[in-house]
Design a protein around this motif. Structure first.
Motif, PDB file in Angstrom:
ATOM      1  N   GLN A 105       1.777 -39.819  27.717  1.00  0.00           N
ATOM      2  CA  GLN A 105       0.452 -39.449  28.190  1.00  0.00           C
ATOM      3  C   GLN A 105      -0.474 -40.636  27.970  1.00  0.00           C
ATOM      4  OE1 GLN A 105      -0.770 -35.164  27.155  1.00  0.00           O
ATOM      5  NE2 GLN A 105       0.643 -35.681  25.506  1.00  0.00           N
ATOM      6  N   PRO A 216       2.747 -28.113  33.190  1.00  0.00           N
ATOM      7  CA  PRO A 216       2.061 -26.817  33.280  1.00  0.00           C
ATOM      8  C   PRO A 216       0.639 -26.812  32.732  1.00  0.00           C
ATOM      9  CG  PRO A 216       3.762 -26.767  31.584  1.00  0.00           C
ATOM     10  CD  PRO A 216       3.963 -28.039  32.343  1.00  0.00           C
ATOM     11  N   THR A 217       0.339 -27.695  31.779  1.00  0.00           N
ATOM     12  CA  THR A 217      -0.996 -27.688  31.174  1.00  0.00           C
ATOM     13  C   THR A 217      -1.878 -28.820  31.695  1.00  0.00           C
ATOM     14  OG1 THR A 217      -0.240 -29.050  29.309  1.00  0.00           O
ATOM     15  CG2 THR A 217      -0.100 -26.650  29.059  1.00  0.00           C
ATOM     16  N   ASP A 219      -3.871 -29.319  34.387  1.00  0.00           N
ATOM     17  CA  ASP A 219      -5.240 -28.983  34.776  1.00  0.00           C
ATOM     18  C   ASP A 219      -6.112 -28.658  33.577  1.00  0.00           C
ATOM     19  OD1 ASP A 219      -5.555 -29.415  37.423  1.00  0.00           O
ATOM     20  OD2 ASP A 219      -5.368 -27.336  38.068  1.00  0.00           O
ATOM     21  N   THR A 220      -5.581 -27.869  32.666  1.00  0.00           N
ATOM     22  CA  THR A 220      -6.338 -27.484  31.481  1.00  0.00           C
ATOM     23  C   THR A 220      -6.638 -28.691  30.602  1.00  0.00           C
ATOM     24  OG1 THR A 220      -5.281 -25.312  31.489  1.00  0.00           O
ATOM     25  CG2 THR A 220      -6.349 -25.997  29.447  1.00  0.00           C
ATOM     26  N   ASP A 221      -5.651 -29.569  30.441  1.00  0.00           N
ATOM     27  CA  ASP A 221      -5.803 -30.698  29.520  1.00  0.00           C
ATOM     28  C   ASP A 221      -6.863 -31.692  29.966  1.00  0.00           C
ATOM     29  OD1 ASP A 221      -3.923 -29.628  27.849  1.00  0.00           O
ATOM     30  OD2 ASP A 221      -2.272 -30.889  28.531  1.00  0.00           O
ATOM     31  N   LYS A 224     -10.340 -30.299  29.382  1.00  0.00           N
ATOM     32  CA  LYS A 224     -10.718 -30.285  27.965  1.00  0.00           C
ATOM     33  C   LYS A 224     -11.151 -31.674  27.507  1.00  0.00           C
ATOM     34  CE  LYS A 224      -7.693 -26.568  26.284  1.00  0.00           C
ATOM     35  NZ  LYS A 224      -6.517 -26.274  25.427  1.00  0.00           N
TER      36      LYS A 224
END
Length: 234
Positions: A105, A216-217, A219-221, A224
């Protein structure tokens, strides 16, 4: 919350203390505050707002190699070059990486601090012009050189408007998928948002090896990470 074309209501988790002053302020006529868009933001404020490695997670760190201070991140993806920093602003940057055996990442945080709002307006307009010219679907052949070995891939690119707590701009969402013989993905969100005299260029990317599905995460990450920074500035 972030308001984009795809998600009108996505909660951004952040410490309540980051916004407690604004939440508790008196809105009476006798205590009116100046328009935030007219207040100049300092480079010190932006440096303190950008996330540090220990705030993101225990496996994150600052990269060993320094990035070119005169370049931003690639907006359109594919083989397009990263744009140069729009002139006239002070660059405040805090890049972070998280490298593992199954992928990696990255978080590129770049604040462009101008002496006035018109300088930031021009910078945002120039970067938006680049985004508007992005090709929506890319197909890139494999590359194999002495310092780079990357399989062929396809990449989709979408530009969406963004508005969050006085910050306005756009986000470029990119999804890269490698050929089946080398399964892997790269999902990237490049946020370009302005308030007053500052333009924030914030790029989050997650790379997955041996996995052909979008993280899977994702968009959320990215919401945030960027949301925490803009709430700190207020």
């Amino acid at each position: 919350m972030f308001v984009t074309a795809r998600a009108a209501r996505i909660a951004v988790t952040a410490l309540c203390a980051l916004a407690v002053t604004a939440a508790c302020s008196d809105s009476g006529d006798d205590n009116k505050q100046p328009d935030k868009q007219q207040q100049l933001i300092t480079s010190t404020t932006m440096r303190g707002a950008l996330l540090q490695a220990n705030e993101v997670g225990p496996t994150w760190s600052a990269p060993e190699e320094s990035a070119d201070p005169n370049q931003l991140v690639s907006i359109c993806g594919g083989t397009t070059a990263a744009p140069t920093v729009p002139p006239g602003g002070e660059v405040v940057a805090a890049p972070l990486v998280d490298e593992g055996e199954k992928g990696a990442q990255t978080l590129e945080q770049i604040a462009l601090v101008y002496g006035n709002k018109s300088g930031a307006d021009a910078a945002l307009a120039g970067l938006r012009g680049i985004a508007d010219g992005c090709q929506k679907d890319l197909s890139v052949p494999p590359v194999k050189t002495s310092d780079r070995n990357e399989p062929a891939y396809t990449e989709s690119v979408a530009v969406e408007p963004l508005n969050e707590g006085g910050w306005a701009g756009f986000v470029v969402i990119r999804h890269k998928k490698y050929e089946p013989t080398h399964p892997g993905t790269a999902d990237t969100a490049v946020v370009v948002a302005q308030t007053a005299n500052v333009v924030l260029v914030d790029a989050y990317a997650i790379y997955q090896l041996n996995n052909a599905s979008t993280a899977p995460t994702f968009d959320t990450d990215w919401k945030k990470l960027v949301g925490t920074v803009v709430q700190r500035v207020g």
